[in-house]
Scaffold this motif. Structure first.
Motif, short mmCIF file in Angstrom:
data_model
loop_
_atom_site.label_atom_id
_atom_site.label_comp_id
_atom_site.label_asym_id
_atom_site.label_seq_id
_atom_site.Cartn_x
_atom_site.Cartn_y
_atom_site.Cartn_z
N PHE A 31 0.86 -1.18 0.00
CA PHE A 31 0.00 0.00 0.00
C PHE A 31 0.90 1.24 0.00
O PHE A 31 1.05 1.94 1.01
CB PHE A 31 -0.91 -0.01 1.23
CG PHE A 31 -1.72 -1.27 1.37
CD1 PHE A 31 -2.62 -1.66 0.37
CD2 PHE A 31 -1.57 -2.09 2.48
CE1 PHE A 31 -3.35 -2.84 0.49
CE2 PHE A 31 -2.30 -3.25 2.61
CZ PHE A 31 -3.20 -3.62 1.61
N TRP A 34 -0.50 4.71 0.95
CA TRP A 34 -0.73 4.79 2.39
C TRP A 34 0.58 4.97 3.14
O TRP A 34 0.67 5.80 4.06
CB TRP A 34 -1.44 3.51 2.88
CG TRP A 34 -2.89 3.45 2.54
CD1 TRP A 34 -3.47 3.70 1.32
CD2 TRP A 34 -3.95 3.11 3.43
NE1 TRP A 34 -4.82 3.53 1.39
CE2 TRP A 34 -5.16 3.16 2.67
CE3 TRP A 34 -4.03 2.75 4.76
CZ2 TRP A 34 -6.40 2.87 3.23
CZ3 TRP A 34 -5.26 2.45 5.32
CH2 TRP A 34 -6.43 2.52 4.56
N GLN A 256 0.36 -8.43 -4.31
CA GLN A 256 -0.31 -7.34 -3.61
C GLN A 256 -0.73 -7.78 -2.21
O GLN A 256 -1.21 -8.90 -2.01
CB GLN A 256 -1.54 -6.89 -4.40
CG GLN A 256 -1.22 -6.23 -5.73
CD GLN A 256 -0.55 -4.87 -5.54
OE1 GLN A 256 -0.94 -4.09 -4.68
NE2 GLN A 256 0.47 -4.61 -6.35
N SER A 257 -0.53 -6.91 -1.25
CA SER A 257 -0.92 -7.22 0.13
C SER A 257 -2.44 -7.34 0.22
O SER A 257 -3.18 -6.61 -0.46
CB SER A 257 -0.43 -6.11 1.08
OG SER A 257 0.97 -5.99 1.03
N HIS A 259 -6.19 -6.93 1.58
CA HIS A 259 -6.83 -5.72 2.11
C HIS A 259 -6.93 -5.74 3.63
O HIS A 259 -6.88 -4.68 4.28
CB HIS A 259 -8.22 -5.55 1.49
CG HIS A 259 -8.18 -5.11 0.05
ND1 HIS A 259 -7.83 -3.84 -0.33
CD2 HIS A 259 -8.44 -5.80 -1.10
CE1 HIS A 259 -7.88 -3.73 -1.66
NE2 HIS A 259 -8.24 -4.92 -2.15
N TRP A 260 -7.08 -6.93 4.21
CA TRP A 260 -7.23 -6.98 5.66
C TRP A 260 -5.95 -6.51 6.37
O TRP A 260 -5.99 -6.12 7.55
CB TRP A 260 -7.59 -8.40 6.12
CG TRP A 260 -6.50 -9.42 5.89
CD1 TRP A 260 -6.37 -10.24 4.84
CD2 TRP A 260 -5.40 -9.71 6.77
NE1 TRP A 260 -5.26 -11.04 4.97
CE2 TRP A 260 -4.64 -10.73 6.16
CE3 TRP A 260 -4.98 -9.21 8.00
CZ2 TRP A 260 -3.50 -11.25 6.73
CZ3 TRP A 260 -3.84 -9.74 8.58
CH2 TRP A 260 -3.11 -10.75 7.95
N LYS A 262 -4.50 -3.86 5.93
CA LYS A 262 -4.60 -2.43 6.24
C LYS A 262 -4.90 -2.19 7.73
O LYS A 262 -4.72 -1.08 8.23
CB LYS A 262 -5.68 -1.79 5.39
CG LYS A 262 -5.32 -1.68 3.91
CD LYS A 262 -6.41 -0.98 3.12
CE LYS A 262 -6.01 -0.85 1.64
NZ LYS A 262 -7.07 -0.19 0.85
#
Length: 463
Positions: A31, A34, A256-257, A259-260, A262
């Motif tokens: 991200f 972010w 890609q990391s 979403h959780w 985050k």
């Protein structure tokens, strides 16, 4: 000066904690936007949090002691054997020299960059300005893409220009400007340079991600290896292949990391809250402010003939508290000294002495005295909540114990025992005398002191 040193130390602690949290929990995530925002936010908060002054009363116990205004003693007392400068003054001097040097280097570098771009050939290509000069390495600088040469049909150059256009579009040079501005004031701190490296790393990840939307990761990674260069860039420049090539290639192949993940960013909330609590809320109790007394602005001479505190008798000795008596911390009608607060400050100004031992040892600070006003107005249970030594604690207790009777506090119309808190600040000013003159001071010829409140100046003069 000491406040500046404390501020620099506190900012360094905030930077260190923020950087550890980022490197351990967040730096491996994909991200990138972010992460960039978090790094910039943590940098700004690290400089801002130590400047906050928040009321701590709502965060403390439900009932607290009633605190009297601070009384300050000895604002112009010379320290025996003091030197022309203190270590803190020396550190401040070195710090200011570093600030001036770093600022001058920053301004000079910016001017050189502008001059070199001014001498370069400029073309407008795909909504971006490209500055071409044989001495340039592929890089970006604010609105410019820098290239040693330009061939719009060359596939490799198309990838490079796409990469640098991402830096320009995302305004990465402005991030570096902020970091370099912080480096002017924190040039001595290695953490600020680690912060800069982390931010540059995220910049490259963002730009690389933009390229892989149009070209394959393997093809682009081959280009990165081919164009490795160790040539340094300007302070606000994002070089195409100067930074962390191995880590960039690894990140290109990373999935890609989820979403959780985050949720990891939520760990910053308690961290920032803790930093605010430690560096902002705590100060209200430890460093109370000087009181404002509008109706008391007269000058009072303070005697300086008392040197041995043991010769002074206590007219109001300490008694053990009666278990049966209830002591109130907060009452509807608080106790009042004879003559009100003006009379209280007159009493302190006339009776407080700056102990010789404290002056000789250069001791200063705030002594907090806690005592109880009984229902008959007498002062009992005098204790030191926080002391500084050097005889200042005993002097503070002596003055409080010898104080005249107060008008007691009332709760629901009845006289009650009330606990009070009195901060007394002992302060020494830097000596203006030469070292040879201050070395001659003895107990009998130490300059008389100044007791100062915000609206009070209590002065005595040399014989």
């Amino acid at each position: 000066m000491n406040a500046l040193l404390i501020y620099l130390v506190e900012v360094s602690i905030c930077l260190g904690i923020s950087l550890v949290i980022y490197r351990v929990l967040l730096s491996g995530l994909t991200f990138f936007s972010w992460n960039r925002s978090i790094l910039l936010g943590l940098l700004i908060l690290s400089g801002f949090i130590p400047l906050l002054r928040l009321e701590f009363f709502d965060l403390g116990p439900e009932i607290t002691e009633m605190t009297l205004p601070v009384f300050q003693v000895g604002d112009q007392v010379a320290v025996v054997g003091s030197r022309w400068f203190s270590w803190s003054q020396l550190l401040i001097g070195v710090y200011l020299v570093g600030v001036v040097f770093t600022a001058a280097r920053l301004i000079f570098g910016f001017m050189v960059s502008q001059r070199q771009i001014g001498n370069a050939k400029k073309i407008y290509y795909n909504k971006h300005y490209i500055a071409i000069h044989p001495e340039f390495v592929p890089a970006s600088f604010f609105d410019y893409i820098l290239m040693p040469d330009f061939d719009p049909e060359n596939t490799e150059q198309k990838q490079i220009i796409l990469h640098e256009s991402m830096h320009v579009r995302l305004r990465h040079s402005w991030d570096l400007l902020l970091v370099n501005f912080a480096k002017v004031f924190f040039w001595f701190n290695p953490l600020i340079y680690l912060f800069e490296n982390s931010l540059r790393e995220v910049h490259e990840y963002q730009a690389d991600q933009g390229v892989t939307f149009s070209y394959g990761p393997k093809e682009y990674a081959t280009l990165l290896l081919k164009l490795i260069t160790a040539k340094p860039g300007w302070q606000f420049m994002n070089n195409f292949n100067q930074f962390q090539t191995k880590k960039r290639i690894i990140m290109l192949g990373k999935s890609q990391s989820a979403h959780w993940q985050k949720l990891r960013f939520l760990t910053l909330i308690p961290v920032i809250g803790l930093l605010v609590l430690v560096f902002s809320c705590e100060r209200q109790d430890l460093e109370p402010q000087l009181s404002t007394l509008i109706d008391f602005d007269q000058v009072i001479e303070v005697p300086d003939d008392v040197q041995n505190l043991e010769e002074l008798s206590f007219e109001n000795p300490v008694y053990k508290p009666l278990v049966a008596d209830q002591i109130f911390d907060v009452v509807e009608q608080q106790p009042n000294p004879p003559g009100g607060m003006s009379g209280w400050n007159q009493y302190l100004a006339k009776n407080l002495q700056y102990p010789f031992q404290a002056r000789r040892m250069g001791i200063e600070g705030t002594v907090i005295v806690v005592f109880v006003i009984k229902t008959d107005g007498s002062i009992h249970d005098v204790e030191i909540l926080r002391g500084i030594g050097g005889g200042a604690d005993e002097e503070a207790m002596r003055v409080v114990q010898n104080a005249p009777r107060w008008e007691p506090g009332r709760q629901r119309g009845k006289l009650v025992n009330t606990r009070m808190r009195l901060p007394i600040r002992f302060k020494l000013a830097s000596s203006t005398n030469s070292a040879s003159e201050t070395a001659k001071l003895t107990e009998k010829n130490i300059p008389t002191q100044v007791v100062q409140l915000q609206e009070i100046q209590v002065t005595a003069y040399l014989n």
